[in-house]
Design a protein around this motif. Structure first.
Motif, PDB file in Angstrom:
ATOM      1  N   PHE B  67       0.684  -1.203   0.051  1.00 42.80           N
ATOM      2  CA  PHE B  67       0.230  -0.048  -0.006  1.00 42.80           C
ATOM      3  C   PHE B  67       0.853   1.260   0.013  1.00 42.80           C
ATOM      4  N   TRP B  68       1.882   1.362   0.786  1.00 43.92           N
ATOM      5  CA  TRP B  68       2.767   2.400   0.883  1.00 43.92           C
ATOM      6  C   TRP B  68       3.452   2.728  -0.357  1.00 43.92           C
ATOM      7  N   ILE B  69       4.127   1.484  -0.868  1.00 42.31           N
ATOM      8  CA  ILE B  69       4.730   1.583  -2.134  1.00 42.31           C
ATOM      9  C   ILE B  69       3.857   2.278  -3.126  1.00 42.31           C
ATOM     10  N   GLU B  70       2.647   1.760  -3.124  1.00 41.29           N
ATOM     11  CA  GLU B  70       1.837   2.436  -4.279  1.00 41.29           C
ATOM     12  C   GLU B  70       1.390   3.772  -4.072  1.00 41.29           C
ATOM     13  N   LEU B  71       1.120   4.168  -2.819  1.00 39.27           N
ATOM     14  CA  LEU B  71       0.991   5.407  -2.442  1.00 39.27           C
ATOM     15  C   LEU B  71       2.136   6.319  -2.749  1.00 39.27           C
ATOM     16  N   ALA B  72       3.320   5.744  -2.678  1.00 36.46           N
ATOM     17  CA  ALA B  72       4.762   6.688  -2.919  1.00 36.46           C
ATOM     18  C   ALA B  72       4.642   6.812  -4.417  1.00 36.46           C
ATOM     19  N   ALA B  73       4.101   5.613  -5.502  1.00 34.74           N
ATOM     20  CA  ALA B  73       4.383   5.983  -6.678  1.00 34.74           C
ATOM     21  C   ALA B  73       3.361   6.823  -7.164  1.00 34.74           C
ATOM     22  N   ILE B  74       2.157   6.910  -6.628  1.00 33.10           N
ATOM     23  CA  ILE B  74       1.156   7.761  -7.052  1.00 33.10           C
ATOM     24  C   ILE B  74       1.552   9.123  -6.807  1.00 33.10           C
ATOM     25  N   SER B  75       1.962   9.253  -5.345  1.00 29.84           N
ATOM     26  CA  SER B  75       2.395  10.664  -4.997  1.00 29.84           C
ATOM     27  C   SER B  75       3.645  11.052  -5.932  1.00 29.84           C
ATOM     28  N   LEU B  76       4.516  10.335  -6.088  1.00 26.15           N
ATOM     29  CA  LEU B  76       5.499  10.842  -6.919  1.00 26.15           C
ATOM     30  C   LEU B  76       5.304  11.098  -8.439  1.00 26.15           C
ATOM     31  N   SER B  78       2.406  12.262  -9.238  1.00 29.27           N
ATOM     32  CA  SER B  78       1.614  13.492  -9.480  1.00 29.27           C
ATOM     33  C   SER B  78       2.628  14.521  -9.263  1.00 29.27           C
ATOM     34  N   LEU B  79       3.500  14.502  -8.358  1.00 34.71           N
ATOM     35  CA  LEU B  79       4.402  15.375  -8.233  1.00 34.71           C
ATOM     36  C   LEU B  79       5.240  15.759  -9.561  1.00 34.71           C
ATOM     37  N   ALA B  80       5.466  14.733 -10.116  1.00 33.54           N
ATOM     38  CA  ALA B  80       6.426  14.742 -11.443  1.00 33.54           C
ATOM     39  C   ALA B  80       5.439  15.462 -12.490  1.00 33.54           C
ATOM     40  N   ALA B  81       4.220  15.083 -12.400  1.00 34.28           N
ATOM     41  CA  ALA B  81       3.396  15.718 -13.336  1.00 34.28           C
ATOM     42  C   ALA B  81       2.913  17.148 -13.216  1.00 34.28           C
ATOM     43  N   ALA B  82       3.068  17.420 -11.910  1.00 37.58           N
ATOM     44  CA  ALA B  82       2.968  18.631 -11.422  1.00 37.58           C
ATOM     45  C   ALA B  82       4.006  19.553 -11.842  1.00 37.58           C
ATOM     46  N   TRP B 587      13.423  13.489 -11.779  1.00 38.41           N
ATOM     47  CA  TRP B 587      13.880  12.709 -10.616  1.00 38.41           C
ATOM     48  C   TRP B 587      12.881  12.102  -9.837  1.00 38.41           C
ATOM     49  N   LEU B 588      11.537  12.624  -9.937  1.00 44.03           N
ATOM     50  CA  LEU B 588      10.571  12.277  -9.405  1.00 44.03           C
ATOM     51  C   LEU B 588       9.891  11.405  -9.923  1.00 44.03           C
ATOM     52  N   ALA B 589       9.892  11.294 -11.490  1.00 43.27           N
ATOM     53  CA  ALA B 589       9.222  10.507 -12.228  1.00 43.27           C
ATOM     54  C   ALA B 589      10.107   9.105 -12.388  1.00 43.27           C
ATOM     55  N   ALA B 590      11.513   9.542 -12.098  1.00 42.84           N
ATOM     56  CA  ALA B 590      12.226   7.974 -12.034  1.00 42.84           C
ATOM     57  C   ALA B 590      12.065   7.464 -10.793  1.00 42.84           C
ATOM     58  N   LEU B 591      11.834   8.306  -9.723  1.00 48.54           N
ATOM     59  CA  LEU B 591      11.430   7.425  -8.284  1.00 48.54           C
ATOM     60  C   LEU B 591      10.443   6.703  -8.417  1.00 48.54           C
ATOM     61  N   ALA B 592       9.327   7.624  -9.126  1.00 48.34           N
ATOM     62  CA  ALA B 592       7.918   6.686  -9.533  1.00 48.34           C
ATOM     63  C   ALA B 592       8.177   5.453 -10.000  1.00 48.34           C
ATOM     64  N   VAL B 593       9.185   5.450 -11.075  1.00 46.27           N
ATOM     65  CA  VAL B 593       9.017   4.356 -11.877  1.00 46.27           C
ATOM     66  C   VAL B 593       9.771   3.212 -10.847  1.00 46.27           C
TER      67      VAL B 593
END
Lengths: 296, 613
Positions: B67-76, B78-82, B587-593
């Motif tokens: 759950f936390w990993i998926e939440l982190a991926a979504i957050s990252l 979103s931040l990257a898209a923003a 960087w955020l997108a890379a972390l999300a990946v």
């Protein structure tokens, strides 16, 4: 449902064998309870008016001065009733492997029976019942009935069944006693299993119970975490511990349950066989057919 | 933008940030719906019911690691898209104070322009207390950092007061461009007496123009000085503000040891406005090694810029003959027509007679690898030049002069439009050199200085010297030879302008005059303050003298309209390279990946475990 020539060739080696005789419907390969004009001598009977004089044993008349008529054992076919548990524990899509195995076992038993001109009727508890199939040429319609029945009953929305009641209803439709093969997972109280099997036993049928289990029924998953299970029949949800001791306890309880069913079958002079779905259903089904004792 | 820990966080598309709460809500719903632990349909609970029940996460909702990993991926994501950007919260501002010669001009209040500039710059810096950090620069011919980077407003205001006016011409446009291109500054604040050109892009530049009183601007200045070896002393002066005035020029000469030599030499002339005038002062006293020359308006009119009324000149040495290496003879070269200089012809630079410490003209011959004296290369062979740069093969179409450096001493009295060149080698000028003449294909003449010695490379032929028969080329040749030998340690002329680069082997360099002048320890090889510098060369017991002057028509002619030009396209380009907030999206997108990969691995592992069961 399609079978390869190799599979059918394997099945050709089997023949259905009954432990007792039944009244048949047509001439067949099984010794019948009916006396008549067979080959094997059965008994003498006093001549009665109307008997055909050609059956009088004139040699015996010469020796004993009695008019006796020779009677022979009839050889007739035996009806095979295949009853498949159509409850959600087999028809739930998640448990499809069990249903497929049950259908394969039913199809293979039917093929063997039809090959010796024994009529076959398939009845799905809670589902459709087939017409009576008579000869080897009926195997194709039979498999297509199974395919259609599968499409009809395999659904997550299938209604909950009372197996004992459905079995009782199915048993009332039996017109000629014969072999009854009941295919189910029997994961219900032993009393219900006894009631279900007893419905057919009480119709003077030779009952063969075939328990079909899925790989998930045999043991719990190997994991250190807990997981949630839901009952396919009732939808009840329960958390299950997956530690080693719980898994061992589960297997122990399952073995005990199967043992009680087996014991009941023995006491009631019914055959009991277990088959576990694993891999291709063809091999498992043929193995189950071989172990049932009905086909040799 | 919002500030956090001294940084400003921004988002290019902030509405994408809604993805974080939405994603979190969806995840919670999904996990609550299915339970944190995997749910599995089994045939019956008949057996399971006999096992002890264990509460699963479905009821308590204890989010698992996934759950936390998926939440982190979504957050990252979103931040990257923003398009999250990070920048320092405090603005970074460069304060540039023009310290060129013209900033020493007096205002009617009596203060100098640079004093006004420093006062305004200090006040502006203090007004930004807590909102900006500063770098303070002094801009004359070069940009020099006075304070910073990231100096506080108070220390920036204090540092501004330490800026001293120089005698140099400014290069303010180049300085501002370099600061804009540096990318470290949000804004550049400039304080100068020159306004911004109207076409300039002022998006990141704020120029505070020091008010000048155009109506009362009057200034007389010395343009050049000359003290020949024979003692002939002359000064070229100019005037603005009046139609004409009588300018008085006086010179006090001194011996090499600094003692006065003879009386004051005087001269005067009526000088018309805007027209340079050379005043012959007569002969300097015998024994005079250097002179301090001043020019005044004796009528008592106010001279706004007294700093340019003073000049220093050193008597020329008896120049040694200039070495000439050429495949042509001296007669073919026409050198006998140049009587002001003596020449000696040598076969090649590898000849034993060749002295690298004496001026040389190398004509159509390989150049020496190293020189300790001025060098004039004419039509050098194709290939690299010793100072960097290169020359190409002869280009028949390169002979049309399209641009020239009008203010360079080489171009004095030269009209480049009259130059006709049948062929030329196109030069790639060495770094730091000046492209004096150029054609559409590239440089034709490069003038520079290396190791304290001047050099000049011409890609076109200047020989034979024909004198009046081809006056333009002849004047250019004479200018070139004069300019070269005046910049060397054997200087024949003495009117050096701008900062003096001492020879690399010079020792014991110090100012003879004025009092208090000293060579900056930070730049031991150069002397920028006007005056007379003495230094010693190895093997030469006689001390060498060089004069340093800040003569600049650009600065002294206060009536000339000066502007700081920042072409819009160039400024915009520089602005686009400017101090941009750091975009963290990639960087955020890379972390999300990475988070998604971890999620996939967990899923695959779980699937394998279930499959094995």
């Amino acid at each position: 449902m399609r079978f390869t020539p190799e599979t059918l060739k394997l099945l050709n080696a089997f023949a259905m064998r009954t432990r007792r005789s039944f009244y048949g419907i047509r001439q067949g390969a099984h010794r019948s309870q009916r006396r008549g004009h067979g080959i094997e001598f059965a008994e003498f009977r006093n001549y009665e008016a109307g008997d055909n004089p050609r059956y009088i044993d004139w040699n015996l008349f010469a020796r004993s001065d009695k008019l006796l008529v020779k009677r022979y054992l009839e050889e007739e076919n035996v009806a095979l009733y295949i009853v498949i548990d159509g409850s959600r524990s087999l028809t739930h899509p998640s448990l499809r492997e069990k249903w497929d195995l049950a259908c394969h076992i039913a199809a293979f038993a039917s093929y063997i029976a039809l090959a010796s001109q024994d009529p076959v009727t398939i009845s799905i508890l809670g589902g459709p019942s087939s017409p009576r199939f008579w000869s080897g040429k009926a195997f194709a319609p039979l498999t297509s009935f199974l395919t259609q029945a599968t499409e009809a009953v395999v659904s997550p929305d299938a209604r909950q069944l009372s197996l004992a009641e459905e079995a009782r209803r199915a048993a009332t439709r039996v017109s000629f006693p014969g072999i009854c093969m009941v295919i189910s997972d029997f994961l219900c109280p032993v009393e219900e299993v006894a009631a279900m099997l007893g419905s057919f036993r009480s119709r003077n049928m030779e009952v063969h119970a075939v328990q079909v289990l899925g790989s998930g029924d045999r043991s719990l998953p190997d994991s250190s975490d807990a997981f949630t299970v839901s009952d396919a029949e009732t939808g009840e949800v329960r958390g299950v511990p997956l530690d080693g001791s719980s898994r061992a306890r589960y297997e122990e309880l399952l073995s005990a349950h199967i043992g009680r069913i087996r014991e009941h079958c023995l006491e009631s002079r019914m055959q009991f066989t277990t088959a576990t779905a694993a891999g291709s259903p063809v091999g498992v089904a043929i193995d189950a057919i071989r172990r049932m004792g009905l086909f040799v | 933008m919002s500030s956090l820990f001294g940084f400003s966080l921004g988002a290019l598309s902030p509405w994408f940030l809604l993805g974080i709460p939405l994603g979190a809500a969806l995840l919670v719903y999904r996990y609550r719906a299915r339970g944190a632990a995997p749910e599995r349909v089994i045939s019956s609970l008949l057996i399971v019911r006999q096992l002890p029940e264990r509460l699963t996460a479905r009821r308590r909702f204890v989010p698992p690691l996934q759950f936390w990993i998926e939440l982190a991926a979504i957050s990252l994501l979103s931040l990257a898209a923003a398009g999250i950007t990070v920048a320092s919260a405090a603005r970074s501002i460069a304060i540039v104070v023009d310290s060129s010669l013209s900033m020493q001009a007096r205002l009617s209040s009596g203060a100098r322009r640079i004093d006004d500039a420093k006062r305004l710059a200090g006040a502006d810096a203090v007004s930004m207390l807590g909102r900006a950090t500063f770098s303070v620069f002094s801009a004359a011919s070069a940009l020099s950092r006075v304070a910073g980077p990231a100096a506080s407003p108070a220390s920036a205001a204090a540092a501004v007061q330490d800026i001293a006016a120089t005698h140099e011409a400014d290069a303010l446009s180049e300085a501002i461009r370099s600061l804009l291109a540096d990318g470290s500054f949000d804004e550049v604040w400039v304080y100068s007496d020159k306004p911004l050109a109207p076409s300039s892009d002022v998006s990141r530049v704020r120029l505070t123009a020091i008010p000048v009183e155009a109506a009362s601007q009057q200034n007389a200045w010395i343009r050049s000085l000359s003290l020949a070896a024979t003692g002939a002393l002359s000064a070229e002066v100019a005037l603005i503000g009046k139609d004409s005035a009588a300018l008085a020029v006086s010179a006090q000469c001194h011996a090499a040891d600094g003692s006065p030599a003879g009386g004051v030499v005087r001269g005067s002339a009526a000088v018309a406005r805007g027209t340079p005038h050379r005043i012959e002062l007569g002969r300097a006293p015998a024994g005079a090694a250097w002179c301090r020359v001043t020019a005044d308006i004796p009528s008592g009119s106010l001279d706004l810029l007294p700093a340019d009324n003073e000049g220093w000149v050193v008597r020329a040495y008896d120049a040694p003959p200039i070495q000439v290496i050429s495949p042509l003879s001296e007669r073919d070269l026409g050198l006998q027509r140049i009587s002001a200089f003596s020449f000696v012809q040598l076969p090649s630079v590898s000849s034993p007679a060749f002295r690298p410490d004496r001026p040389a003209i190398v004509h159509r011959a390989p150049l020496p690898a190293a020189m300790q004296a001025p060098l004039f290369a004419v039509y050098p062979p194709e290939g690299s030049l010793p100072w960097g740069g290169s020359s190409t093969a002869s280009e028949p179409k390169a002979g049309v002069v399209t641009r020239w450096e009008h203010s360079h001493p080489l171009m004095r009295y030269v009209n480049p439009t009259l130059i006709s060149l049948p062929a030329a080698r196109v030069l790639s000028c060495p770094a730091g050199s000046q492209q004096v003449l150029s054609s559409s294909l590239g440089g034709l003449a490069c003038a520079g200085e290396s190791g304290g010695n001047r050099y000049l490379v011409t890609g076109f032929e200047i020989f034979p010297f024909e004198g009046a028969a081809s006056p333009t080329i002849s004047i250019f040749t004479l200018n070139a030879i004069s300019w070269l030998v005046s910049g060397g340690p054997t200087g024949a002329a003495s009117s050096a302008q701008g900062p003096l680069s001492l020879p690399a082997q010079a020792k014991e360099a110090h100012y003879l005059a004025p009092q208090g002048a000293s060579i900056s320890p930070s730049a031991p090889g150069s002397a920028a303050q006007p005056g007379v510098v003495s230094y010693q060369l190895p093997g030469d017991p006689q001390a060498r003298l060089s004069a340093v002057n800040g003569f600049s028509d650009e600065e002294s002619d206060l009536s000339r309209p000066h502007v700081v030009s920042l072409p819009a396209s160039e400024a915009s380009k520089a602005g686009s390279r400017g101090r941009q907030p750091w975009n963290a999206s990639s960087w955020l997108a890379a972390l999300a990946v990475l988070a998604l990969l971890a999620d996939l691995l967990l899923r695959a592992r779980r699937r394998l475990v279930w499959g094995a069961q």
